[in-house]
Design a protein around this motif. Structure first.
Motif, short mmCIF file in Angstrom:
data_model
loop_
_atom_site.label_atom_id
_atom_site.label_comp_id
_atom_site.label_asym_id
_atom_site.label_seq_id
_atom_site.Cartn_x
_atom_site.Cartn_y
_atom_site.Cartn_z
N SER A 202 12.23 21.23 31.45
CA SER A 202 13.34 20.77 31.49
C SER A 202 13.96 19.81 30.42
N GLY A 203 13.37 19.62 29.53
CA GLY A 203 13.66 19.09 28.21
C GLY A 203 14.80 19.40 27.56
N LEU A 204 15.27 18.80 26.24
CA LEU A 204 16.44 19.25 25.71
C LEU A 204 16.37 20.64 25.10
N LEU A 205 14.98 21.03 24.72
CA LEU A 205 15.05 22.31 23.99
C LEU A 205 15.14 23.50 25.04
N LYS A 206 14.94 23.52 26.46
CA LYS A 206 15.13 24.29 27.40
C LYS A 206 16.39 24.94 27.36
N GLY A 207 16.62 26.40 27.07
CA GLY A 207 18.05 26.82 27.31
C GLY A 207 18.89 26.45 25.84
#
Length: 389
Positions: free
Chosen positions: A106-111
């Protein structure tokens, strides 16, 4: 220890990961003196940035445990460092592993859409409107990428391979990169861009694929794969070739990943990559635009530029005479026409500007394929003396 940019993103995630803990105290140390913790900013998208603790100490606690977090920066290589101290042996390592798993989930890189240096890229819906799509190519890409991403969970449930590799091949300027950007905008998944100019060392490709696996479902876009380290044994046994081979079909499966590569020269790609399902399953040829596509490109750009009404006869002439030009050269015709109008002190381009620009582009494009005359052809041999050193 983490790479500087990646480590900054992990440190940002600390607040989310420890949301159920109470932050008892935060401070920095200068010798034996307590000071304020050091914060820094990292740029995300064009208008967004995020603040994070870069160096300092935090005391966290809940009803079950007390934790000390030390954030610092390695003075030698600027790596970001996170240390977790607990009263139970091994618990610190557990928390670090849980922090990383949470970051990938769920961090900033996810998606997100980012390149291999973790620079965030805005997804643009506009680019799809600028492409004069070949309907067959669009349909095939929708099926092999957008729809395939949707059926990945079903394939995973049945224990079937759920990865795919596509090569877009064609002459320069045919819109391959724009197609990739359009697909990145449509694909609501993590997207990683790999480009030749960013490859400074061979393990970067391995790292990008490793990150992609952890953030799956993932779309990886490789721009100009034939120049990214020259992935052909015809030129050299380049270590980058081995990196791609290992990344795409090595010990670790690429489940949940779609790889889309572009190339101007399919013949420069080693068959070990291009001629094996599981690495690349399909090569899609992107030809030069036909007359309908050229007309659409011209109309699309004219709609976005100040222009007077262009007569149908002039438009038909430009479309007809631009046969054999790539989409990039067709766009250049309209852009050159607007520049011509500005040179003439007018705010809007007209039919004459478009015709002049067409002739200019045809001339320039022709010069690109002419060989430069040898100096000896330009100098009268009777007036030439031979000098030796």
């Amino acid at each position: 220890y983490y790479d500087a940019k990646f480590g900054s993103l992990v440190k940002i995630h600390l607040d989310e990961f420890f949301v159920n803990y109470e932050l008892v105290k935060e401070f920095g140390m200068e010798g034996r003196v307590e000071i304020e913790a050091t914060y820094s900013h990292i740029k995300l998208y064009s208008s967004q940035s995020k603040r994070f603790i870069q160096a300092g100490i935090r005391f966290y606690s809940n009803k079950d445990e007390k934790i000390v977090i030390l954030c610092s920066v390695d003075p030698y290589n600027s790596d970001e460092k996170i240390t977790i101290i607990t009263s139970v042996e091994g618990r610190g390592l557990e928390l670090l592993e849980e922090l990383e798993n949470s970051f990938y989930k769920s961090g900033l890189l996810k998606g997100a859409f980012f390149d291999m240096e973790y620079n965030f890229i805005n997804r643009s819906e506009v680019v799809n409107q600028l492409i004069a799509w070949n309907n067959d190519i669009k349909s095939q890409l929708d099926k092999d990428i957008i729809e395939f991403l949707k059926v990945m969970p079903i394939l995973r449930e049945k224990g079937l391979p759920n990865s795919r590799g596509i090569i877009l091949s064609g002459p320069p300027g045919t819109g391959k990169t724009m197609m990739a950007k359009s697909l990145a905008a449509q694909a609501n998944v993590t997207t990683i861009l790999i480009s030749a100019e960013m490859i400074k060392q061979k393990n970067q490709i391995k790292t990008a694929f490793k990150i992609g696996r952890k953030l799956a479902p993932t779309l990886i876009i490789i721009e100009d794969i034939d120049t990214a380290g020259t992935v052909s044994r015809k030129f050299t046994d380049h270590p980058i070739l081995g990196e791609y081979l290992q990344a795409m079909d090595g010990m670790e499966p690429n489940d949940g990943m779609v790889i889309l590569a572009t190339t101007n020269h399919t013949e420069n790609i080693d068959p070990a990559i291009s001629d094996r399902p599981g690495r690349f399953d399909r090569i899609i040829e992107v030809p030069l635009p036909n007359s309908k596509q050229r007309q659409k490109i011209i109309k699309n750009i004219l709609q976005k530029m100040p222009a007077k009404l262009i007569s149908k006869s002039v438009l038909s002439e430009v479309v007809r005479k631009s046969e054999g030009l790539s989409g990039a050269w067709v766009r250049e015709i309209v852009q050159s026409a607007f520049i011509e109008a500005i040179y003439d002190g007018r705010a809007k381009l007209n039919s004459n500007d478009l015709q002049k620009a067409l002739n200019d582009v045809l001339s320039r494009r022709g010069m690109a394929y002419q060989s430069t005359q040898n100096l000896s052809h330009r100098i009268d041999s009777r007036n030439t003396e031979l000098y030796t050193m």
